[in-house]
Write a protein that holds these residues in place. Structure first.
Motif, PDB file in Angstrom:
ATOM      1  N   SER A  63       0.824  -1.209   0.000  1.00 52.85           N
ATOM      2  CA  SER A  63       0.000   0.000   0.000  1.00 52.85           C
ATOM      3  C   SER A  63       0.859   1.259   0.000  1.00 52.85           C
ATOM      4  CB  SER A  63      -0.931   0.000   1.219  1.00 52.85           C
ATOM      5  OG  SER A  63      -1.794  -1.108   1.187  1.00 52.85           O
ATOM      6  N   ALA A  64       1.959   1.228   0.740  1.00 56.31           N
ATOM      7  CA  ALA A  64       2.872   2.371   0.766  1.00 56.31           C
ATOM      8  C   ALA A  64       3.474   2.598  -0.615  1.00 56.31           C
ATOM      9  CB  ALA A  64       3.966   2.143   1.804  1.00 56.31           C
ATOM     10  N   SER A  65       3.856   1.525  -1.270  1.00 55.88           N
ATOM     11  CA  SER A  65       4.451   1.640  -2.601  1.00 55.88           C
ATOM     12  C   SER A  65       3.450   2.217  -3.599  1.00 55.88           C
ATOM     13  CB  SER A  65       4.936   0.268  -3.081  1.00 55.88           C
ATOM     14  OG  SER A  65       5.929  -0.246  -2.215  1.00 55.88           O
TER      15      SER A  65
ATOM     16  N   GLY B  45      -3.955   6.009  -1.758  1.00 51.19           N
ATOM     17  CA  GLY B  45      -4.015   4.557  -1.623  1.00 51.19           C
ATOM     18  C   GLY B  45      -5.293   3.930  -2.122  1.00 51.19           C
ATOM     19  N   TYR B  46      -6.211   4.768  -2.628  1.00 50.18           N
ATOM     20  CA  TYR B  46      -7.526   4.256  -3.014  1.00 50.18           C
ATOM     21  C   TYR B  46      -7.769   4.219  -4.518  1.00 50.18           C
ATOM     22  CZ  TYR B  46      -8.484   5.132   1.917  1.00 50.18           C
ATOM     23  OH  TYR B  46      -8.434   5.147   3.284  1.00 50.18           O
ATOM     24  N   VAL B  47      -6.919   4.869  -5.301  1.00 52.59           N
ATOM     25  CA  VAL B  47      -7.129   4.909  -6.747  1.00 52.59           C
ATOM     26  C   VAL B  47      -6.022   4.144  -7.461  1.00 52.59           C
ATOM     27  CG1 VAL B  47      -8.316   7.124  -6.626  1.00 52.59           C
ATOM     28  CG2 VAL B  47      -5.849   7.079  -7.019  1.00 52.59           C
TER      29      VAL B  47
ATOM     30  N   ASP C  93     -10.974   2.897  -6.398  1.00 50.37           N
ATOM     31  CA  ASP C  93     -11.042   1.574  -7.007  1.00 50.37           C
ATOM     32  C   ASP C  93     -11.098   0.509  -5.911  1.00 50.37           C
ATOM     33  OD1 ASP C  93     -10.676  -0.812  -8.342  1.00 50.37           O
ATOM     34  OD2 ASP C  93      -8.995  -0.120  -9.564  1.00 50.37           O
ATOM     35  N   PRO C  94     -12.162  -0.292  -5.832  1.00 44.83           N
ATOM     36  CA  PRO C  94     -12.258  -1.298  -4.761  1.00 44.83           C
ATOM     37  C   PRO C  94     -11.175  -2.358  -4.831  1.00 44.83           C
ATOM     38  CG  PRO C  94     -13.959  -1.648  -6.430  1.00 44.83           C
ATOM     39  CD  PRO C  94     -13.319  -0.327  -6.740  1.00 44.83           C
ATOM     40  N   ASN C  95     -10.526  -2.475  -5.984  1.00 45.72           N
ATOM     41  CA  ASN C  95      -9.431  -3.446  -6.104  1.00 45.72           C
ATOM     42  C   ASN C  95      -8.133  -2.949  -5.492  1.00 45.72           C
ATOM     43  OD1 ASN C  95     -10.955  -5.402  -7.626  1.00 45.72           O
ATOM     44  ND2 ASN C  95     -10.799  -4.013  -9.374  1.00 45.72           N
TER      45      ASN C  95
ATOM     46  N   GLY D  68      -1.787  -2.319   9.446  1.00 46.19           N
ATOM     47  CA  GLY D  68      -1.307  -3.067  10.610  1.00 46.19           C
ATOM     48  C   GLY D  68      -0.378  -4.189  10.199  1.00 46.19           C
ATOM     49  N   GLN D  69      -0.716  -5.416  10.545  1.00 47.36           N
ATOM     50  CA  GLN D  69       0.152  -6.540  10.260  1.00 47.36           C
ATOM     51  C   GLN D  69      -0.026  -7.066   8.838  1.00 47.36           C
ATOM     52  OE1 GLN D  69      -0.731  -9.354  13.330  1.00 47.36           O
ATOM     53  NE2 GLN D  69       0.402  -8.226  14.891  1.00 47.36           N
ATOM     54  N   GLY D  70      -0.955  -6.511   8.082  1.00 49.02           N
ATOM     55  CA  GLY D  70      -1.123  -6.901   6.696  1.00 49.02           C
ATOM     56  C   GLY D  70      -1.779  -8.251   6.513  1.00 49.02           C
ATOM     57  N   LYS D  71      -2.463  -8.790   7.534  1.00 47.91           N
ATOM     58  CA  LYS D  71      -3.084 -10.115   7.432  1.00 47.91           C
ATOM     59  C   LYS D  71      -4.609 -10.023   7.392  1.00 47.91           C
ATOM     60  CE  LYS D  71       0.707 -12.486   9.805  1.00 47.91           C
ATOM     61  NZ  LYS D  71       1.094 -13.284  10.987  1.00 47.91           N
ATOM     62  N   THR D  72      -5.174  -9.364   8.380  1.00 52.22           N
ATOM     63  CA  THR D  72      -6.636  -9.328   8.454  1.00 52.22           C
ATOM     64  C   THR D  72      -7.195  -7.923   8.302  1.00 52.22           C
ATOM     65  OG1 THR D  72      -6.550  -9.094  10.862  1.00 52.22           O
ATOM     66  CG2 THR D  72      -6.656 -11.319   9.977  1.00 52.22           C
ATOM     67  N   ALA D  73      -6.405  -6.920   8.552  1.00 49.11           N
ATOM     68  CA  ALA D  73      -6.917  -5.553   8.539  1.00 49.11           C
ATOM     69  C   ALA D  73      -6.711  -4.928   7.163  1.00 49.11           C
ATOM     70  CB  ALA D  73      -6.216  -4.706   9.592  1.00 49.11           C
ATOM     71  N   SER D  74      -7.771  -4.498   6.525  1.00 53.42           N
ATOM     72  CA  SER D  74      -7.679  -3.851   5.227  1.00 53.42           C
ATOM     73  C   SER D  74      -8.909  -2.993   5.018  1.00 53.42           C
ATOM     74  CB  SER D  74      -7.562  -4.888   4.106  1.00 53.42           C
ATOM     75  OG  SER D  74      -8.747  -5.668   4.035  1.00 53.42           O
ATOM     76  N   ILE D  75      -8.817  -2.077   4.075  1.00 54.34           N
ATOM     77  CA  ILE D  75      -9.948  -1.235   3.751  1.00 54.34           C
ATOM     78  C   ILE D  75      -9.894  -0.922   2.267  1.00 54.34           C
ATOM     79  CG2 ILE D  75      -8.719   0.914   4.281  1.00 54.34           C
ATOM     80  CD1 ILE D  75     -11.378   2.065   5.235  1.00 54.34           C
ATOM     81  N   SER D  76     -11.032  -0.868   1.630  1.00 53.93           N
ATOM     82  CA  SER D  76     -11.114  -0.465   0.236  1.00 53.93           C
ATOM     83  C   SER D  76     -12.266   0.511   0.092  1.00 53.93           C
ATOM     84  CB  SER D  76     -11.320  -1.670  -0.682  1.00 53.93           C
ATOM     85  OG  SER D  76     -12.549  -2.319  -0.376  1.00 53.93           O
ATOM     86  N   ALA D  77     -12.220   1.321  -0.948  1.00 50.85           N
ATOM     87  CA  ALA D  77     -13.256   2.317  -1.185  1.00 50.85           C
ATOM     88  C   ALA D  77     -13.708   2.205  -2.636  1.00 50.85           C
ATOM     89  CB  ALA D  77     -12.728   3.717  -0.891  1.00 50.85           C
ATOM     90  N   THR D  78     -14.982   2.451  -2.867  1.00 52.59           N
ATOM     91  CA  THR D  78     -15.541   2.307  -4.206  1.00 52.59           C
ATOM     92  C   THR D  78     -16.171   3.623  -4.649  1.00 52.59           C
ATOM     93  OG1 THR D  78     -16.047  -0.020  -3.738  1.00 52.59           O
ATOM     94  CG2 THR D  78     -17.112   0.976  -5.654  1.00 52.59           C
ATOM     95  N   GLY D  79     -15.685   4.159  -5.774  1.00 51.37           N
ATOM     96  CA  GLY D  79     -16.170   5.425  -6.271  1.00 51.37           C
ATOM     97  C   GLY D  79     -17.211   5.292  -7.359  1.00 51.37           C
ATOM     98  N   VAL D  80     -17.592   6.430  -7.895  1.00 55.57           N
ATOM     99  CA  VAL D  80     -18.669   6.489  -8.885  1.00 55.57           C
ATOM    100  C   VAL D  80     -18.346   5.678 -10.127  1.00 55.57           C
ATOM    101  CG1 VAL D  80     -19.937   8.041 -10.431  1.00 55.57           C
ATOM    102  CG2 VAL D  80     -19.495   8.722  -8.059  1.00 55.57           C
ATOM    103  N   VAL D  81     -17.113   5.752 -10.622  1.00 60.81           N
ATOM    104  CA  VAL D  81     -16.781   5.037 -11.857  1.00 60.81           C
ATOM    105  C   VAL D  81     -16.840   3.532 -11.666  1.00 60.81           C
ATOM    106  CG1 VAL D  81     -15.352   6.924 -12.732  1.00 60.81           C
ATOM    107  CG2 VAL D  81     -14.295   5.112 -11.389  1.00 60.81           C
TER     108      VAL D  81
END
Length: 469
Positions: free
Chosen positions: A249-251, A300-302, A360-362, A368-381
């Motif tokens: 995600s940082a990259s 981090g969302y697009v 982009d939801p993808n 956090g530890q990169g195992k269970t915690a994540s978040i995605s966002a979905t826009g109009v397109v």
């Protein structure tokens, strides 16, 4: 067996977090210090740099004594039985005696995930450099007339009653975070708030002297270029540090940041050509800043295509706002010294709204530890209008709340100390305010009463040349 760090601490995550924080800190000191010092007229260079250093120092003291907990601590329940205030502000408290604890998972991106793998001290400092740069950005609106004696208490009050509220609402698990509004690194909390507050401050304090507005020439464009470069590269920490661990995600955030900025810069230059202007460095820097600000809430969302689109759209919108909207009321009636309302306020708002369009939801942000915690966002397109709705409402809140509170705080400070420099000091500049100027030319003042050794004093119409034996 002795260990250099506890088992829960990841040296890699901690090293990246401290590095990212330092990159963000360099954007203020020396980034904005030298940018402001170079872009202002010579007689305001020292004052501009001094105000920047002061703000950075004031925010750090306030941050560790009570403000960090207000933005990222426990909700302030107890004022009302319904817990209403707990949705808007955290409980103030010091962090000076808990620096070795594990970072607490109170930021909305990680409220359901594991704790950070670095100490709370790293989290406190990382969030401080974000808080620290915000009033410094606001400062760009009032350079050339704000009183240093008023600036100090105003910064402390503004961080306490404006920044922490916006931070808690959007980042700290407050109302807008609960509704799904996102702001990856501060398009709203930092840039929109700074732009709006700076504009209000410029209106309340009043304009610069007429001659300062008519002859608004930078004293050192090289300093501007150095400061701008520090902003661009420092933004790698600004957006790359917000996943809170050194992962994919940082990259992605770093790449999107640089891509959007490059596109925005080039589009700005293109508009200069198409409108019959010559593309100057100062103009190009505005385009660069617009790109950096615009991508900040979305980094981090697009995906990359979204980053490019955001650069084109935001650069175009802000370019025409800065060059044409600035000619109509109320913008033409307010002396916003560096146009912060455009390059930060409008760019931040545009970026927040465009996040609601291009998210982009993808593009999953792992936390956090990169195992269970994540978040995605979905826009109009990608078929979702809900995010855009809450992005708009969150932005509207930041605009209204920041404007009203800034006005109130300035009026309170103005009861005790003048907000504006004296007219006499404004006529003189740095020498009157600080006792020296940015480019001293008085040779005796350097400690050589008889001139610099090895140089003969120049005669009439001559320049100094080295003496020979």
């Amino acid at each position: 067996m002795w260990l250099p760090y506890p088992s829960w601490l990841s040296p890699g995550d901690n090293a990246w977090q401290l590095t990212a924080a330092t990159l963000v800190g360099l954007m203020s000191v020396p980034g904005l210090v030298v940018l402001y010092g170079g872009v202002m007229q010579k007689r305001w260079s020292i004052n501009s740099m001094m105000l920047t250093f002061v703000a950075f120092a004031v925010v750090l003291v306030v941050w560790v004594l009570w403000a960090f907990k207000m933005g990222f601590g426990s909700p302030f329940h107890g004022i009302s039985h319904s817990g209403f205030f707990g949705n808007f502000i955290g409980k103030p408290g010091s962090v000076l005696s808990h620096s070795g604890e594990q970072g607490q998972a109170t930021i909305p991106l990680v409220t359901t995930g594991p704790s950070f793998r670095f100490p709370q001290a790293s989290l406190v400092y990382f969030q401080f450099v974000f808080a620290g740069i915000t009033p410094i950005l606001m400062l760009g609106s009032v350079l050339g007339r704000i009183n240093l004696k008023a600036w100090i208490p105003f910064v402390a009050l503004w961080i306490t009653f404006v920044y922490t509220v916006n931070a808690f609402l959007i980042w700290g698990g407050g109302f807008f975070a609960q509704k799904g509004a996102v702001d990856f690194s501060g398009g709203y909390v930092i840039h929109l708030a700074a732009g709006v507050s700076g504009f209000v401050a410029a209106a309340v304090i009043g304009p610069r002297l007429q001659r300062d507005r008519e002859i608004d020439a930078p004293n050192n464009v090289l300093m501007v270029a150095v400061g701008a470069g520090l902003l661009w590269l420092g933004w790698n920490g600004f957006n790359g540090g917000d996943p809170y661990f050194a992962g994919a995600s940082a990259s992605a955030a770093v790449l999107n940041t640089n891509l959007c900025t490059a596109v925005a810069f080039l589009v700005w230059v293109a508009w200069d050509y198409m409108t019959g202007r010559k593309p100057g460095l100062i103009s190009g820097v505005n385009g660069m800043i617009t790109g950096l600000v615009c991508i900040t809430p979305a980094a981090g969302y697009v995906n990359g295509y979204g980053a490019i689109a955001m650069g084109v759209i935001a650069s175009t919108l802000v370019y025409f706002a800065l060059n044409y909207l600035s000619r109509v009321r109320p913008f033409r009636n307010v002396d916003d010294t560096l146009g912060v309302i455009y390059t930060h306020g409008m760019a931040g708002f545009a970026g927040g709204l465009l996040t609601g369009v291009f998210a982009d939801p993808n593009e999953t942000v792992y936390i956090g530890q990169g195992k269970t915690a994540s978040i995605s966002a979905t826009g109009v397109v990608h078929g979702n209008w809900t995010l855009l709705k809450w992005q708009f409402l969150a932005g509207l809140w930041v605009i209204c709340f920041s404007a009203i509170m800034t006005f109130i705080l300035l009026k309170i400070v103005g009861l005790f100390v003048p907000l504006r420099m004296s007219e006499e000091n404004m006529e003189i500049g740095d020498t009157a305010e600080h006792g020296h100027e940015v480019y001293p030319s008085d040779v005796p003042s350097l400690g050589f009463p008889n001139g610099i050794p090895g140089l003969a004093p120049p005669g009439a119409g001559q320049t100094a040349t080295p003496t020979t034996a």
